[in-house]
Design an enzyme around this catalytic site. Structure first.
Site, mmCIF file in Angstrom:
data_model
loop_
_atom_site.group_PDB
_atom_site.id
_atom_site.type_symbol
_atom_site.label_atom_id
_atom_site.label_comp_id
_atom_site.label_asym_id
_atom_site.label_seq_id
_atom_site.Cartn_x
_atom_site.Cartn_y
_atom_site.Cartn_z
ATOM 1 N N ASN A 176 -7.775 8.265 6.563
ATOM 2 C CA ASN A 176 -6.904 7.661 5.547
ATOM 3 C C ASN A 176 -5.457 7.621 6.020
ATOM 4 O O ASN A 176 -4.979 8.548 6.673
ATOM 5 C CB ASN A 176 -7.003 8.435 4.236
ATOM 6 C CG ASN A 176 -8.413 8.414 3.686
ATOM 7 O OD1 ASN A 176 -9.207 7.563 4.084
ATOM 8 N ND2 ASN A 176 -8.732 9.345 2.807
ATOM 9 N N CYS A 224 11.668 0.065 21.288
ATOM 10 C CA CYS A 224 12.107 1.349 21.860
ATOM 11 C C CYS A 224 10.996 2.401 21.838
ATOM 12 O O CYS A 224 11.180 3.500 22.352
ATOM 13 C CB CYS A 224 13.339 1.873 21.116
ATOM 14 S SG CYS A 224 13.031 2.315 19.400
ATOM 15 N N CYS A 233 8.756 1.390 16.523
ATOM 16 C CA CYS A 233 9.408 0.169 16.988
ATOM 17 C C CYS A 233 8.802 -0.184 18.339
ATOM 18 O O CYS A 233 8.739 0.660 19.235
ATOM 19 C CB CYS A 233 10.910 0.426 17.112
ATOM 20 S SG CYS A 233 11.789 -0.944 17.897
ATOM 21 N N SER A 260 -17.962 5.540 4.848
ATOM 22 C CA SER A 260 -19.172 4.703 4.887
ATOM 23 C C SER A 260 -19.917 4.791 6.209
ATOM 24 O O SER A 260 -21.037 4.299 6.319
ATOM 25 C CB SER A 260 -18.791 3.242 4.620
ATOM 26 O OG SER A 260 -17.815 2.826 5.559
ATOM 27 N N ARG A 270 0.847 -1.209 0.000
ATOM 28 C CA ARG A 270 0.000 0.000 0.000
ATOM 29 C C ARG A 270 0.880 1.257 0.000
ATOM 30 O O ARG A 270 0.548 2.252 -0.643
ATOM 31 C CB ARG A 270 -0.913 -0.005 1.236
ATOM 32 C CG ARG A 270 -1.976 -1.086 1.136
ATOM 33 C CD ARG A 270 -2.956 -1.003 2.257
ATOM 34 N NE ARG A 270 -3.643 0.288 2.251
ATOM 35 C CZ ARG A 270 -4.309 0.758 3.301
ATOM 36 N NH1 ARG A 270 -4.369 0.066 4.412
ATOM 37 N NH2 ARG A 270 -4.917 1.919 3.227
ATOM 38 N N HIS A 278 -6.205 7.388 12.072
ATOM 39 C CA HIS A 278 -5.864 5.969 11.944
ATOM 40 C C HIS A 278 -4.388 5.766 11.596
ATOM 41 O O HIS A 278 -4.007 4.704 11.115
ATOM 42 C CB HIS A 278 -6.757 5.283 10.899
ATOM 43 C CG HIS A 278 -8.185 5.144 11.340
ATOM 44 N ND1 HIS A 278 -9.230 4.865 10.485
ATOM 45 C CD2 HIS A 278 -8.748 5.230 12.578
ATOM 46 C CE1 HIS A 278 -10.359 4.801 11.174
ATOM 47 N NE2 HIS A 278 -10.093 5.031 12.436
ATOM 48 N N ALA A 288 -16.523 12.658 -5.207
ATOM 49 C CA ALA A 288 -15.804 13.658 -4.406
ATOM 50 C C ALA A 288 -15.155 14.725 -5.285
ATOM 51 O O ALA A 288 -15.167 15.911 -4.944
ATOM 52 C CB ALA A 288 -14.748 12.957 -3.550
ATOM 53 N N CYS A 299 15.797 -1.748 13.524
ATOM 54 C CA CYS A 299 15.262 -0.422 13.877
ATOM 55 C C CYS A 299 16.398 0.608 13.850
ATOM 56 O O CYS A 299 17.401 0.442 14.549
ATOM 57 C CB CYS A 299 14.633 -0.479 15.272
ATOM 58 S SG CYS A 299 14.253 1.159 15.933
HETATM 59 P P1 OAD Z 1 -15.069 2.622 3.214
HETATM 60 O O1 OAD Z 1 -14.446 1.791 2.146
HETATM 61 O O2 OAD Z 1 -15.778 1.897 4.310
HETATM 62 O O3 OAD Z 1 -16.105 3.640 2.583
HETATM 63 C C1 OAD Z 1 -15.759 4.497 1.540
HETATM 64 C C2 OAD Z 1 -16.971 5.334 1.195
HETATM 65 O O4 OAD Z 1 -16.594 6.226 0.162
HETATM 66 C C3 OAD Z 1 -18.180 4.542 0.710
HETATM 67 O O5 OAD Z 1 -19.355 4.969 1.383
HETATM 68 C C4 OAD Z 1 -18.252 4.883 -0.790
HETATM 69 O O6 OAD Z 1 -19.575 4.964 -1.275
HETATM 70 C C5 OAD Z 1 -17.604 6.240 -0.817
HETATM 71 N N1 OAD Z 1 -16.931 6.542 -2.106
HETATM 72 C C6 OAD Z 1 -16.256 5.690 -2.926
HETATM 73 N N2 OAD Z 1 -15.762 6.340 -3.979
HETATM 74 C C7 OAD Z 1 -16.126 7.647 -3.849
HETATM 75 C C8 OAD Z 1 -15.919 8.824 -4.624
HETATM 76 N N3 OAD Z 1 -15.221 8.811 -5.751
HETATM 77 N N4 OAD Z 1 -16.457 9.989 -4.165
HETATM 78 C C9 OAD Z 1 -17.167 10.028 -3.013
HETATM 79 N N5 OAD Z 1 -17.395 8.948 -2.239
HETATM 80 C C10 OAD Z 1 -16.881 7.762 -2.642
HETATM 81 O O7 OAD Z 1 -13.906 3.561 3.794
HETATM 82 P P2 OAD Z 1 -13.867 4.400 5.144
HETATM 83 O O8 OAD Z 1 -15.235 4.822 5.534
HETATM 84 O O9 OAD Z 1 -12.817 5.424 4.996
HETATM 85 O O10 OAD Z 1 -9.773 1.729 9.248
HETATM 86 O O11 OAD Z 1 -13.361 3.282 6.157
HETATM 87 C C11 OAD Z 1 -13.201 3.623 7.508
HETATM 88 C C12 OAD Z 1 -12.117 2.762 8.099
HETATM 89 O O12 OAD Z 1 -12.420 1.380 7.859
HETATM 90 C C13 OAD Z 1 -10.754 2.923 7.453
HETATM 91 O O13 OAD Z 1 -10.044 4.058 7.914
HETATM 92 C C14 OAD Z 1 -10.069 1.656 7.847
HETATM 93 C C15 OAD Z 1 -11.187 0.677 7.553
HETATM 94 O O14 OAD Z 1 -11.216 -0.483 8.251
HETATM 95 C C16 OAD Z 1 -8.683 1.098 9.744
HETATM 96 O O15 OAD Z 1 -7.935 0.446 9.028
HETATM 97 C C17 OAD Z 1 -8.504 1.272 11.222
#
Ligand code: OAD
Length: 242
Positions: free
Chosen positions: A97, A125, A122, A183, A64, A114, A225, A141
């Protein structure tokens, strides 16, 4: 359709999720073809997974991180940074993000609740440092010289997101809360709208489709977006409209 604001907005909290980076070529988590498709997040994003299969977890985050080299900020990141730089009031940007696209778009402030792919730490330490582009279990490290305990500085499931006290204070003082591209499934971020609403903020959502918490927003814009975010911030800045 926009609404003229009767009161002046002085303080704004913006929350972003994977949807803002989707049009830069980074997969979201839950859309089809998303990052979690084909993976159980519990196999990848937990401390238990790191302990039992460290190289697999590090590989997932290495790839990633390397993907970021092929991506550029899009018009939504640029519109947010331009708004931050030009709005006369206070703007506080929170992102879920782990990419660095807000920074690369010129955002003067961004809180990565996040964590970030660009940072590692690490567990021997406890030093936090700039991430090496690719690292594995055997990587030493740079701070303490021991191998085996470097990890990406990202928040795994079961861990507490960063700077929640500061986030809550900003939400409580906000006149306007804007959620973009998330979401509304993962807490505590999914609960920010309820908190903002209860403490008097106008709440606006911009997302491709309805989220799990759309009903809590005063106004929801559905669309991409890169189209909706520039329109929204330009109306707010130039016409005091949401
Ligand atoms: P999601 O993948 O759950 O949701 C992304 C949202 O963006 C969805 O509701 C889509 O409809 C919307 N979407 C996709 N493409 C888009 C676009 N071009 N314009 C506007 N909206 C769009 O991602 P997050 O809600 O960010 O956490 O996920 C929350 C957390 O879940 C992440 O930070 C991560 C994950 O598990 C950790 O890893 C701790």
């Amino acid at each position: 359709m926009t609404n003229f604001l009767k009161k002046r907005i002085g303080r704004i909290v913006i929350l972003t999720g994977a949807g803002v980076s989707a049009e830069s070529g980074l997969n979201t988590f839950r859309d089809s073809g998303g990052l979690w498709e084909g993976y159980d997040p519990l196999d990848i994003a937990t401390v238990g997974a790191l302990d039992s299969n460290r190289d697999m977890v590090l590989d997932f985050y290495n790839s990633r991180r390397s993907q970021l080299n092929d991506c550029l900020p899009n018009l939504s990141h640029l519109a947010i940074s331009s708004f931050q730089n030009n709005f006369s009031g206070h703007v506080f940007l929170i992102t879920q993000n782990v990419d660095d696209l807000h920074e690369r778009a010129g955002s003067p402030q961004v809180l990565h609740m996040h964590g970030s792919l660009k940072s590692m730490r690490c567990d021997y330490c406890a030093e936090e440092m700039k991430a090496i582009e690719m690292f594995e279990k055997s990587t030493i490290c740079p701070s303490c010289g021991k191998a085996g305990k470097l990890r990406p500085d990202v928040v795994f499931f079961g861990e507490i997101p960063k700077q929640l006290d500061e986030i809550n204070i900003e939400i409580e003082k906000a006149d306007l809360f804007v959620s973009i591209g998330t979401s509304g499934i993962v807490y505590p971020a999914a609960g920010f709208v309820a908190h903002a609403r209860n403490t008097g903020a106008i709440c606006v959502e911009i997302n491709k489709e309805r989220s799990e918490v759309t009903n809590l927003f005063d106004t929801s814009y559905s669309g991409l977006a890169t189209e909706e975010v520039p329109r929204f911030f330009s109306n707010l800045l130039l016409k005091n409209e949401i």
